[in-house]
Motif scaffolding. Sequence first.
Motif, PDB file in Angstrom:
ATOM      1  N   TYR A 168       0.862  -1.154   0.181  1.00 31.82           N
ATOM      2  CA  TYR A 168       0.085   0.039  -0.062  1.00 31.82           C
ATOM      3  C   TYR A 168       0.519   1.303  -0.060  1.00 31.82           C
ATOM      4  CZ  TYR A 168      -3.715   3.147   1.245  1.00 31.82           C
ATOM      5  OH  TYR A 168      -4.644   4.066   1.267  1.00 31.82           O
ATOM      6  N   GLU A 169       2.034   1.288   0.678  1.00 26.41           N
ATOM      7  CA  GLU A 169       2.894   2.477   0.789  1.00 26.41           C
ATOM      8  C   GLU A 169       3.764   2.402  -0.413  1.00 26.41           C
ATOM      9  OE1 GLU A 169       4.781   1.729   4.607  1.00 26.41           O
ATOM     10  OE2 GLU A 169       2.844   2.385   5.801  1.00 26.41           O
ATOM     11  N   ASP A 170       3.613   1.491  -1.275  1.00 25.19           N
ATOM     12  CA  ASP A 170       4.531   1.327  -2.484  1.00 25.19           C
ATOM     13  C   ASP A 170       3.789   1.934  -3.679  1.00 25.19           C
ATOM     14  OD1 ASP A 170       5.066   0.013  -5.442  1.00 25.19           O
ATOM     15  OD2 ASP A 170       7.056  -0.042  -4.223  1.00 25.19           O
ATOM     16  N   GLU A 171       4.123   3.282  -4.345  1.00 23.46           N
ATOM     17  CA  GLU A 171       3.424   4.160  -5.252  1.00 23.46           C
ATOM     18  C   GLU A 171       2.926   3.381  -6.353  1.00 23.46           C
ATOM     19  OE1 GLU A 171       4.043   8.040  -8.136  1.00 23.46           O
ATOM     20  OE2 GLU A 171       5.635   7.221  -6.647  1.00 23.46           O
ATOM     21  N   GLU A 172       3.892   2.341  -6.957  1.00 19.75           N
ATOM     22  CA  GLU A 172       3.347   1.590  -8.282  1.00 19.75           C
ATOM     23  C   GLU A 172       2.409   0.613  -7.721  1.00 19.75           C
ATOM     24  OE1 GLU A 172       5.285  -1.378 -11.505  1.00 19.75           O
ATOM     25  OE2 GLU A 172       6.327   0.248 -10.759  1.00 19.75           O
ATOM     26  N   LYS A 173       2.286  -0.184  -6.774  1.00 17.18           N
ATOM     27  CA  LYS A 173       1.443  -0.974  -6.251  1.00 17.18           C
ATOM     28  C   LYS A 173       0.144  -0.499  -5.931  1.00 17.18           C
ATOM     29  CE  LYS A 173       4.041  -4.876  -6.346  1.00 17.18           C
ATOM     30  NZ  LYS A 173       3.191  -5.961  -7.297  1.00 17.18           N
ATOM     31  N   TYR A 174       0.403   0.821  -5.351  1.00 19.06           N
ATOM     32  CA  TYR A 174      -1.057   1.700  -4.904  1.00 19.06           C
ATOM     33  C   TYR A 174      -1.916   2.104  -6.204  1.00 19.06           C
ATOM     34  CZ  TYR A 174      -3.636   5.778  -2.983  1.00 19.06           C
ATOM     35  OH  TYR A 174      -4.777   6.617  -2.688  1.00 19.06           O
ATOM     36  N   GLU A 175      -1.141   2.216  -7.291  1.00 20.35           N
ATOM     37  CA  GLU A 175      -1.943   2.714  -8.531  1.00 20.35           C
ATOM     38  C   GLU A 175      -2.305   1.306  -9.069  1.00 20.35           C
ATOM     39  OE1 GLU A 175      -2.423   5.506  -9.975  1.00 20.35           O
ATOM     40  OE2 GLU A 175      -1.538   6.420  -8.018  1.00 20.35           O
ATOM     41  N   ALA A 176      -1.851   0.284  -8.860  1.00 23.02           N
ATOM     42  CA  ALA A 176      -2.147  -1.297  -9.349  1.00 23.02           C
ATOM     43  C   ALA A 176      -3.453  -1.514  -8.798  1.00 23.02           C
ATOM     44  CB  ALA A 176      -1.161  -2.040  -9.190  1.00 23.02           C
ATOM     45  N   MET A 177      -3.588  -1.078  -7.332  1.00 23.35           N
ATOM     46  CA  MET A 177      -4.728  -1.305  -6.483  1.00 23.35           C
ATOM     47  C   MET A 177      -5.983  -0.442  -6.815  1.00 23.35           C
ATOM     48  SD  MET A 177      -3.204  -1.775  -2.714  1.00 23.35           S
ATOM     49  CE  MET A 177      -1.813  -2.724  -2.289  1.00 23.35           C
ATOM     50  N   LYS A 178      -5.537   0.445  -7.440  1.00 23.84           N
ATOM     51  CA  LYS A 178      -6.387   1.333  -7.809  1.00 23.84           C
ATOM     52  C   LYS A 178      -7.157   0.883  -9.175  1.00 23.84           C
ATOM     53  CE  LYS A 178      -6.096   5.850  -8.304  1.00 23.84           C
ATOM     54  NZ  LYS A 178      -5.552   7.152  -8.500  1.00 23.84           N
ATOM     55  N   ALA A 179      -6.520   0.368  -9.982  1.00 25.62           N
ATOM     56  CA  ALA A 179      -6.926  -0.306 -11.200  1.00 25.62           C
ATOM     57  C   ALA A 179      -7.776  -1.743 -10.838  1.00 25.62           C
ATOM     58  CB  ALA A 179      -5.566  -0.800 -12.249  1.00 25.62           C
ATOM     59  N   PHE A 180      -7.277  -2.434  -9.908  1.00 27.98           N
ATOM     60  CA  PHE A 180      -8.020  -3.480  -9.494  1.00 27.98           C
ATOM     61  C   PHE A 180      -9.221  -3.061  -8.819  1.00 27.98           C
ATOM     62  CE2 PHE A 180      -9.344  -5.974  -5.807  1.00 27.98           C
ATOM     63  CZ  PHE A 180      -9.548  -7.329  -6.469  1.00 27.98           C
ATOM     64  N   MET A 181      -9.421  -2.171  -8.226  1.00 28.41           N
ATOM     65  CA  MET A 181     -10.890  -1.731  -7.513  1.00 28.41           C
ATOM     66  C   MET A 181     -11.645  -1.272  -8.710  1.00 28.41           C
ATOM     67  SD  MET A 181     -10.962  -2.051  -4.482  1.00 28.41           S
ATOM     68  CE  MET A 181     -10.246  -1.951  -2.551  1.00 28.41           C
ATOM     69  N   LYS A 182     -11.065  -0.635  -9.509  1.00 27.16           N
ATOM     70  CA  LYS A 182     -11.682   0.091 -10.768  1.00 27.16           C
ATOM     71  C   LYS A 182     -12.397  -1.087 -11.352  1.00 27.16           C
ATOM     72  CE  LYS A 182     -11.402   2.606 -15.199  1.00 27.16           C
ATOM     73  NZ  LYS A 182     -10.577   3.437 -16.037  1.00 27.16           N
ATOM     74  N   VAL A 183     -11.914  -2.054 -11.953  1.00 22.72           N
ATOM     75  CA  VAL A 183     -12.380  -3.470 -12.387  1.00 22.72           C
ATOM     76  C   VAL A 183     -13.274  -4.140 -11.318  1.00 22.72           C
ATOM     77  CG1 VAL A 183     -11.779  -5.568 -13.528  1.00 22.72           C
ATOM     78  CG2 VAL A 183     -10.430  -3.606 -14.005  1.00 22.72           C
ATOM     79  N   TYR A 184     -12.902  -4.259 -10.059  1.00 24.52           N
ATOM     80  CA  TYR A 184     -13.769  -4.869  -9.405  1.00 24.52           C
ATOM     81  C   TYR A 184     -15.295  -4.354  -9.631  1.00 24.52           C
ATOM     82  CZ  TYR A 184     -15.128  -7.807  -5.265  1.00 24.52           C
ATOM     83  OH  TYR A 184     -15.629  -8.686  -4.456  1.00 24.52           O
TER      84      TYR A 184
END
Length: 363
Positions: free
Chosen positions: A240-256
């Motif tokens: 969560y504190e990693d900038e790239e992973k954070y953006e990946a999580m946003k993409a995941f939530m968008k798709v979910y």
Amino acid sequence: MKVKKMVALALTTAMCAGLATQPVMADDGYSLTVSGIGGSLNWLPVYIAQQEGWFEEENLEIEEVLFTNGPVQMESLSSDGWDIGCTGVGGVIAGVLGYDAKILGASNTDDGTQYVFARSDSDIVKAGQGNNSINEEIYGDAETWKGKSILCNTGSVTQYVLIKMLEGFGLTQNDVEFIAMDPATAYSAFLAGEGDACVLTGSGGTFKMLENTEEYTAVASGPLVDSGLMCNFVANKNSYEDEEKYEAMKAFMKVYFKTLDWMAENTEEVVQYCVDMNDENGSSMEPEIVEKYVQADKYYTLDEAVQMMETKAEGSEYSEMESNLMDVLDFFISVGNYMEGDDEKFAGHVDSTLLKEVLDESK
């Protein structure tokens, strides 16, 4: 439909093994390891999105890691085994208190598939209804429940439902013989004659027993004990504190949540996808049972999920979602599953930032 290669994931505990799915995707983009409970309703949107290729459309590569229950799912956080997970309240509490995980939102209610079963010829069922202070529809009385052997997963929503039911009879878990088993094992063991009662959640076993009323009776359930449970998204703190992973999580939530919108409009396809998912998970169900399963709980919209984290609960300093989770934790503390002070340790781990950004960007 994609063919997925499943490989064994070694765990520090011998009670289960996860399944990892190796994704295929073009270079350049985000990657994310996503964990979940195999065959669960909150994993179904991930499965559908994978089959439809919607993660790839967002330039997101997903590696799936599946477990049989939430507490075991959280154990793999000790080795950074995944980035974001879909789990129930047992996993949420274990993740926050054990590994400082972040709670990013809620996906669906989680009480519609939880049932306590007894054999229909048992003294529990013969004692009838009307003796439980929480709900008069619950079967049995204090005398018939006392000393009974009960198959139930520990540290999970099933244990929460069981303890709440017993409380309505003036009993505690110490008044029964608690036998720790994950739901799939409990189902098989109960069919084989073990235990006086079992507590199930999820798919196949629960709904097969509901159909077989001659042999088994649903003596209590999540809604009957007013559990108010939900499933949540939990993030590895380091990810969560990693900038790239954070953006990946946003993409995941968008798709979910995009997938949830699609599911609301395509019920027949959802049933078939759920059949396929459970076949792959080794918990096959007939389409007629799956149809009931996918309707058992309610999925939240993106607006509803954000609102639960932004709206203060009545008479509380916490949001509606955090207050709900802390009520469950307080109950577990009161029966000795967690320690005094764990509620203070738990507070502050709900973070609405990411999901609010997804909502804002969707407008």
